[in-house]
Write a protein that holds these residues in place. Structure first.
Motif, short mmCIF file in Angstrom:
data_model
loop_
_atom_site.label_atom_id
_atom_site.label_comp_id
_atom_site.label_asym_id
_atom_site.label_seq_id
_atom_site.Cartn_x
_atom_site.Cartn_y
_atom_site.Cartn_z
N THR A 1 0.93 -1.36 -0.03
CA THR A 1 0.18 0.11 0.02
C THR A 1 0.91 1.30 0.03
O THR A 1 1.91 1.37 0.76
CB THR A 1 -1.13 0.03 1.29
OG1 THR A 1 -1.60 -1.28 1.36
CG2 THR A 1 -1.93 1.39 1.26
N PRO A 2 0.61 2.06 -1.02
CA PRO A 2 1.57 3.37 -0.91
C PRO A 2 1.55 4.19 0.49
O PRO A 2 0.53 4.14 1.15
CB PRO A 2 0.81 4.22 -1.90
CG PRO A 2 0.04 3.23 -2.76
CD PRO A 2 -0.43 2.16 -1.89
N SER A 3 2.75 4.64 0.87
CA SER A 3 3.05 5.22 2.44
C SER A 3 4.08 6.01 2.31
O SER A 3 4.75 6.38 1.21
CB SER A 3 2.99 3.95 3.30
OG SER A 3 4.33 3.21 2.92
N LEU A 4 4.27 6.75 3.51
CA LEU A 4 5.21 7.71 3.31
C LEU A 4 6.51 7.07 3.81
O LEU A 4 7.70 7.58 3.90
CB LEU A 4 4.82 8.51 4.77
CG LEU A 4 3.80 9.60 4.54
CD1 LEU A 4 3.51 10.30 5.63
CD2 LEU A 4 3.91 10.30 3.27
N THR A 5 6.72 5.63 4.04
CA THR A 5 7.82 5.02 4.27
C THR A 5 8.01 3.55 3.58
O THR A 5 6.83 3.15 3.12
CB THR A 5 7.94 4.63 5.65
OG1 THR A 5 6.96 3.79 6.25
CG2 THR A 5 8.05 5.93 6.58
N THR A 6 8.94 3.12 3.36
CA THR A 6 9.14 1.71 2.56
C THR A 6 10.52 1.30 2.79
O THR A 6 11.45 2.20 3.32
CB THR A 6 8.77 1.87 0.98
OG1 THR A 6 8.76 0.50 0.63
CG2 THR A 6 9.91 2.63 0.20
N SER A 7 10.82 0.14 2.42
CA SER A 7 12.06 -0.61 2.49
C SER A 7 12.32 -1.37 1.20
O SER A 7 11.66 -2.12 0.96
CB SER A 7 12.10 -1.59 3.85
OG SER A 7 13.31 -2.26 4.02
N ILE A 8 13.51 -1.33 0.95
CA ILE A 8 13.92 -2.13 -0.35
C ILE A 8 15.29 -2.78 -0.20
O ILE A 8 15.86 -2.01 0.30
CB ILE A 8 13.95 -0.70 -1.69
CG1 ILE A 8 12.53 -0.01 -1.86
CG2 ILE A 8 14.32 -1.62 -3.03
CD1 ILE A 8 12.51 1.04 -2.76
N SER A 9 15.17 -3.71 -0.87
CA SER A 9 16.52 -4.83 -0.74
C SER A 9 17.61 -4.05 -1.28
O SER A 9 17.47 -3.42 -2.49
CB SER A 9 16.32 -5.96 -1.59
OG SER A 9 17.44 -6.84 -1.70
N ALA A 10 18.65 -3.75 -0.86
CA ALA A 10 19.93 -3.14 -1.21
C ALA A 10 20.30 -3.69 -2.63
O ALA A 10 20.77 -3.11 -3.65
CB ALA A 10 21.00 -3.07 -0.35
#
Length: 250
Positions: free
Chosen positions: A24-33
């Protein structure tokens, strides 16, 4: 290498969101390096959904994954008012030859991005609809010889919005057939809708197809009456207008 974290902050942060597949679109996210460092790179999608007009700003902070400190990317967006666009008037074609003609129309009184000219070309009994963007209030059509006859109408465009279609002009190789604004009876063609224009109420309307078969009877036609017909070419006559008027349902 872990994950890279991203966070949107700033005065207008709630107008920007991070889009990531399956989340869900949000103000934070985490992505694999590993994704970010892929040879093909990584495309981060940011959605701008303003809730008011004007300029808006925020920033993305990128951190974690053994980064030294953090990196900041500025976000800028501008929201404008939804434009109010006037209906244009298409003028009769000029400079008609076997291969070309000039289509003209009224200038928009407001600021527009471009004009959208729609050609309805009739070839071997079929209608082919084509559009072209124009910077000026005219267009030179140089492939008229590929059509048996044509119609055209025009709209203006601003910020992705289109004005109501203009009146329709018809052209044949013998000259202008014409649907003029002051005709006793004319028909405007829109997707899925035909709208009648008449100075006074018309009666005993009969619509028939190109084979002469009656497809609809209209006891009374007032200005602005709208009907729907299957895709095709038709004609209408009334007690007050015995000359057939062409209808193009699309």
């Amino acid at each position: 290498m872990g994950n890279v974290s991203l966070r949107i902050s700033g005065t207008d942060r709630n107008m920007f969101t991070l889009d990531q597949a399956a989340s869900t679109p949000s103000l934070t996210t985490s992505i694999s390096a590993s994704l970010i460092n892929a040879a093909t790179g990584y495309q981060l999608q940011v959605t701008y959904a303003p809730t008011s007009t004007g300029s808006h700003s925020a920033k993305i902070t990128i951190y974690d994954a053994n980064l030294k400190g953090s990196t900041t990317v500025n976000l800028l967006g501008e929201a404008l008012e939804v434009p109010t666009l006037s209906r244009l008037t298409a003028y009769p074609a000029s400079d008609i030859t076997e291969t070309s003609y000039k289509a003209t129309w009224s200038e928009a009184p407001e600021v527009v991005d471009y004009y959208l000219l729609t050609r309805q070309r009739f070839v071997n009994g079929n209608m082919i609809e084509e559009t072209m963007e124009c910077d000026e209030n005219y267009a030179i059509i140089d492939d008229f010889n590929g059509s048996e006859n044509e119609n055209y109408y025009v709209q203006s465009s601003r910020l992705g919005y289109l004005s109501e279609p203009s009146n329709i002009i018809s052209i044949s190789h013998s000259g202008i057939n014409g649907i003029s604004e002051d005709a006793p009876l004319s028909v405007e063609s829109y997707p899925s809708t035909l709208r009648f224009r008449c100075g006074t109420t018309q009666t005993a309307g009969r619509i028939y197809d190109t084979t002469g078969r009656t497809v609809m009877l209209l006891p009374e036609i007032s200005d602005g009456l709208e009907i729907t017909l299957p895709y095709g070419i038709y004609f209408i006559v009334t007690a007050e207008h015995r000359t057939p008027v062409k209808l193009i349902a699309r």
